[in-house]
Design a protein around this motif. Sequence first.
Motif, PDB file in Angstrom:
ATOM      1  N   LEU A  80       0.884  -1.439  -0.049  1.00 17.56           N
ATOM      2  CA  LEU A  80       0.064  -0.097   0.053  1.00 17.56           C
ATOM      3  C   LEU A  80       0.944   1.367   0.020  1.00 17.56           C
ATOM      4  O   LEU A  80       0.477   2.243  -0.779  1.00 17.56           O
ATOM      5  CB  LEU A  80      -0.730   0.008   1.220  1.00 17.56           C
ATOM      6  CG  LEU A  80      -1.748   1.309   1.330  1.00 17.56           C
ATOM      7  CD1 LEU A  80      -2.955   1.269   0.330  1.00 17.56           C
ATOM      8  CD2 LEU A  80      -2.628   0.982   2.780  1.00 17.56           C
ATOM      9  N   HIS A  81       2.073   1.257   0.902  1.00 12.39           N
ATOM     10  CA  HIS A  81       2.885   2.335   0.746  1.00 12.39           C
ATOM     11  C   HIS A  81       3.542   2.694  -0.474  1.00 12.39           C
ATOM     12  O   HIS A  81       3.647   3.826  -0.854  1.00 12.39           O
ATOM     13  CB  HIS A  81       3.712   2.381   2.161  1.00 12.39           C
ATOM     14  CG  HIS A  81       3.054   2.617   3.512  1.00 12.39           C
ATOM     15  ND1 HIS A  81       2.277   1.752   3.908  1.00 12.39           N
ATOM     16  CD2 HIS A  81       3.157   3.651   4.190  1.00 12.39           C
ATOM     17  CE1 HIS A  81       1.688   2.091   5.129  1.00 12.39           C
ATOM     18  NE2 HIS A  81       2.213   3.517   5.314  1.00 12.39           N
TER      19      HIS A  81
ATOM     20  N   ARG B 252      -2.613   8.165   7.854  1.00 15.51           N
ATOM     21  CA  ARG B 252      -1.488   7.384   8.382  1.00 15.51           C
ATOM     22  C   ARG B 252      -0.651   6.963   7.326  1.00 15.51           C
ATOM     23  O   ARG B 252       0.683   7.391   7.658  1.00 15.51           O
ATOM     24  CB  ARG B 252      -2.027   5.910   8.911  1.00 15.51           C
ATOM     25  CG  ARG B 252      -1.106   4.991   9.042  1.00 15.51           C
ATOM     26  CD  ARG B 252      -1.644   3.678   9.532  1.00 15.51           C
ATOM     27  NE  ARG B 252      -0.388   2.786   9.969  1.00 15.51           N
ATOM     28  CZ  ARG B 252      -0.187   1.808   8.586  1.00 15.51           C
ATOM     29  NH1 ARG B 252      -1.154   1.659   7.851  1.00 15.51           N
ATOM     30  NH2 ARG B 252       0.788   1.084   8.969  1.00 15.51           N
TER      31      ARG B 252
ATOM     32  N   GLN C 179      -6.186  -0.435  -7.060  1.00 16.83           N
ATOM     33  CA  GLN C 179      -6.567  -1.021  -5.715  1.00 16.83           C
ATOM     34  C   GLN C 179      -5.962  -0.054  -4.610  1.00 16.83           C
ATOM     35  O   GLN C 179      -6.757   0.221  -3.713  1.00 16.83           O
ATOM     36  CB  GLN C 179      -6.067  -2.192  -5.613  1.00 16.83           C
ATOM     37  CG  GLN C 179      -6.349  -3.085  -4.462  1.00 16.83           C
ATOM     38  CD  GLN C 179      -5.922  -4.441  -4.429  1.00 16.83           C
ATOM     39  OE1 GLN C 179      -6.860  -5.277  -4.757  1.00 16.83           O
ATOM     40  NE2 GLN C 179      -4.879  -4.655  -4.253  1.00 16.83           N
TER      41      GLN C 179
ATOM     42  N   ASN D  95     -10.884   6.073  -0.344  1.00  6.81           N
ATOM     43  CA  ASN D  95     -12.166   5.961   0.465  1.00  6.81           C
ATOM     44  C   ASN D  95     -12.000   5.788   1.866  1.00  6.81           C
ATOM     45  O   ASN D  95     -12.717   5.453   2.602  1.00  6.81           O
ATOM     46  CB  ASN D  95     -12.648   4.866  -0.244  1.00  6.81           C
ATOM     47  CG  ASN D  95     -13.109   4.914  -1.627  1.00  6.81           C
ATOM     48  OD1 ASN D  95     -14.105   6.039  -1.813  1.00  6.81           O
ATOM     49  ND2 ASN D  95     -12.942   4.134  -2.554  1.00  6.81           N
ATOM     50  N   ASP D  96     -10.837   5.966   2.221  1.00 10.03           N
ATOM     51  CA  ASP D  96     -10.466   6.030   3.898  1.00 10.03           C
ATOM     52  C   ASP D  96      -9.525   7.010   4.340  1.00 10.03           C
ATOM     53  O   ASP D  96      -8.329   7.078   4.243  1.00 10.03           O
ATOM     54  CB  ASP D  96      -9.948   4.525   4.088  1.00 10.03           C
ATOM     55  CG  ASP D  96      -9.951   4.216   5.389  1.00 10.03           C
ATOM     56  OD1 ASP D  96      -9.746   5.088   6.493  1.00 10.03           O
ATOM     57  OD2 ASP D  96      -9.929   2.886   5.846  1.00 10.03           O
TER      58      ASP D  96
ATOM     59  N   GLU E 214      -8.662   8.128   7.177  1.00  8.90           N
ATOM     60  CA  GLU E 214      -7.872   7.718   8.223  1.00  8.90           C
ATOM     61  C   GLU E 214      -6.949   7.122   7.769  1.00  8.90           C
ATOM     62  O   GLU E 214      -5.609   7.193   8.274  1.00  8.90           O
ATOM     63  CB  GLU E 214      -8.989   6.830   9.429  1.00  8.90           C
ATOM     64  CG  GLU E 214      -8.640   7.195  10.716  1.00  8.90           C
ATOM     65  CD  GLU E 214      -9.631   6.270  11.580  1.00  8.90           C
ATOM     66  OE1 GLU E 214      -9.107   5.444  12.104  1.00  8.90           O
ATOM     67  OE2 GLU E 214     -10.727   6.520  11.503  1.00  8.90           O
ATOM     68  N   LEU E 215      -6.819   6.035   6.856  1.00  9.72           N
ATOM     69  CA  LEU E 215      -5.769   5.281   6.472  1.00  9.72           C
ATOM     70  C   LEU E 215      -4.885   6.209   5.549  1.00  9.72           C
ATOM     71  O   LEU E 215      -3.789   6.104   5.567  1.00  9.72           O
ATOM     72  CB  LEU E 215      -6.368   4.124   5.538  1.00  9.72           C
ATOM     73  CG  LEU E 215      -5.285   2.996   4.946  1.00  9.72           C
ATOM     74  CD1 LEU E 215      -4.984   2.352   5.770  1.00  9.72           C
ATOM     75  CD2 LEU E 215      -6.039   2.193   3.849  1.00  9.72           C
TER      76      LEU E 215
ATOM     77  N   TRP F 235      -8.030   3.135  -4.547  1.00 12.19           N
ATOM     78  CA  TRP F 235      -9.339   3.063  -4.052  1.00 12.19           C
ATOM     79  C   TRP F 235      -9.316   3.015  -2.545  1.00 12.19           C
ATOM     80  O   TRP F 235     -10.129   3.712  -1.984  1.00 12.19           O
ATOM     81  CB  TRP F 235      -9.875   1.770  -4.601  1.00 12.19           C
ATOM     82  CG  TRP F 235     -11.221   1.362  -4.273  1.00 12.19           C
ATOM     83  CD1 TRP F 235     -12.365   1.818  -4.831  1.00 12.19           C
ATOM     84  CD2 TRP F 235     -11.549   0.126  -3.491  1.00 12.19           C
ATOM     85  NE1 TRP F 235     -13.356   1.176  -3.792  1.00 12.19           N
ATOM     86  CE2 TRP F 235     -12.822   0.146  -3.143  1.00 12.19           C
ATOM     87  CE3 TRP F 235     -10.844  -0.602  -2.637  1.00 12.19           C
ATOM     88  CZ2 TRP F 235     -13.671  -0.695  -2.366  1.00 12.19           C
ATOM     89  CZ3 TRP F 235     -11.607  -1.723  -1.925  1.00 12.19           C
ATOM     90  CH2 TRP F 235     -12.832  -1.740  -1.937  1.00 12.19           C
ATOM     91  N   GLN F 236      -8.379   2.290  -1.922  1.00 15.00           N
ATOM     92  CA  GLN F 236      -8.362   2.093  -0.501  1.00 15.00           C
ATOM     93  C   GLN F 236      -8.024   3.657   0.145  1.00 15.00           C
ATOM     94  O   GLN F 236      -8.596   4.112   1.004  1.00 15.00           O
ATOM     95  CB  GLN F 236      -7.344   1.323  -0.065  1.00 15.00           C
ATOM     96  CG  GLN F 236      -7.681  -0.324  -0.320  1.00 15.00           C
ATOM     97  CD  GLN F 236      -6.612  -1.371  -0.021  1.00 15.00           C
ATOM     98  OE1 GLN F 236      -5.310  -0.734   0.334  1.00 15.00           O
ATOM     99  NE2 GLN F 236      -6.846  -2.521  -0.017  1.00 15.00           N
TER     100      GLN F 236
END
Lengths: 334, 294
Positions: free
Chosen positions: B57-58, B102, B88, B95-96, B98-99, B91-92
């Motif tokens: 993700l990072h 971080r 992907q 839509n987030d 908080e994520l 998208w994360q």
Amino acid sequence: MDAPEWACLLDVLDLIKDKHDGTLAYRKSCRMMICGSCGMRMDGRAVLACKERMKPIVDAGHVPVISAMGNMPVLKDLVVDMSPFWGKIRSVKPWLDPGYDEVAEKERIVSQQQMNVIHKEALCIMCGCCVSECNSMEADPDFMGPAALAKGFRFVGDARDQADVERLNTLNEEHGIWDCTRCYFCNERCPKGVDPRDAIAKLGAESVKQGVDHDMGAKHAKWFIRSTETTGWLRETELVPKTQGIIEAIKQTGFALKLARKGKVPPPFPPHVAADVKEARALRELVGEQGRDGALGIVQGEHALGRIEFTEEAGARENAPEIQPGVEPPPAEG
Amino acid sequence: MQRVAYYTGCLAALSAKELNTSTKALAPKLGLELVELESVTCCGAGDIHEAEPDYYLHLNARILAYAEETGCETLMTICNVCTLNLRQANWQLKNDEELRARVNQNLETVGVPPYSGNVDVRHLLWLIAEGDGYERLKEAAHKGLKGLRIAPFYGCQILRPSKILGFEDPDRPWSLEAIIQACGGEPIDYPAKIKCCGFPIIQAREEVALSELIQPIEQAQEAGADAMVTPCPLCHLSLDAWQLKLRKATGKDFQMPILHLSQLIGVAAGLEESELKFKRHVVSVDPVTSKLEV
């Protein structure tokens, strides 16, 4: 034939059976997407017959083709033999192994956040739609397949289960998680939003985290990590020996030479290095300290902030994510 | 000209250099100004997502952040796997909140600009299959393909999961067919065009992968295709290079030329061999070029 506007595919099949052909064979029970009995194909796509509204199809003037699900032998009409399917589900030991025989005096409370980790996988109704179009299972009928593997994560990720490593070892065997070809048909077909492919990725992440990483699939994945840390880009030529081992790689020499003649084996030296690659290395180090390792790395992106470990042995790590009371689990599709 | 950040991915810089050279040569003819990104890395190819998903993700957030820094709204990809991995993660992150907060804190800690979520990841295929891009494509493909019979091969990760990709119906895609027609070719239909080429497991489970790979090649051949075209360099490597192994394993004489999307359009747009680099293919493209008298 005539059907009411609200009719779903299952209603239409009932009408056909009632009025036209009583011999038509199909499975059904709950009629409300809970029992998982009425999986079949419409125009080649595995669907639940009770979920598919027919009006838009009729309005479009389309005549759909209904057939039995794939990757399972057809017994009659739309009924398939699901015994291989159940055999694979059984092989993942789909029951809790809490690690003790006697029930403790005190009730063990599992938090909502801990259950969020396996929320999606727990939605599975075992209808077989994901298996129907699984490309790896078509190529290898012994592949455990998306339903059984998602069920596997439902227990590996369960905070109460204490048999993770044993389960992961089984799931890492031939025909297990590393046989998945990532075609994503399972995610596309699942009528309940389980996303079995993501569950398989969670199993891979847990395997690597817990040191169950002897399979070539895991070694392949780990070489990508090493590559991004060192050059930033895939060190493509070294991928074969790093995945298959030196001996297997030597056996591939003939093939490699044919590819090399076409420039398909880029020389590892000098390496193709991305600028500021040290940032990638620093990022990996940083996130490695933050406790979102293993399957949780995927779960967090699904808005389910939970933890996989809860036992005293494993310990709640200091840097594990803050648990917010009342956080809703991710919405289910369907 | 539309300015787009250009993500080459690994293969186009390594074993599939012909994809990079043909894309760069073609882009101006399609009205695309490619802004190259120097600091980006591999997207993890699904492998890092499966082994260390938080790092995946990072890593992808970092790519998106550098793409955003160029001021481009679009990050253009030329590989299915890059497309899915980047979309992907996007998208994360979108839509987030908080994520994203971080991840951004981590990015800033290591000296990467934070990502505010304003980049759209789009494959070259999507940029030219409709709208203005399609009009420009029709103009660019002036030399045509003389009715060459082309089998479109989509591969998986540009179609599924559709909730993350979502450009077209994953079961009835049309974009490659539209492009083949715009270039003056005849699209061939066959069932395996949306199935897997086997590439992700071709090293760890070669036998299973080859059983997947044979379907599209055999079906395209039986349908009378002169060549196949794919928007993915991994599918290309599988279809082209591993065709050798398929011949050996099955004893069948497969001779199916495989073109990258940018090469197919490139031929119709009159690109030179120095840009198309057909000599880098394992299965000869001569039957195609001789039909077209390139």
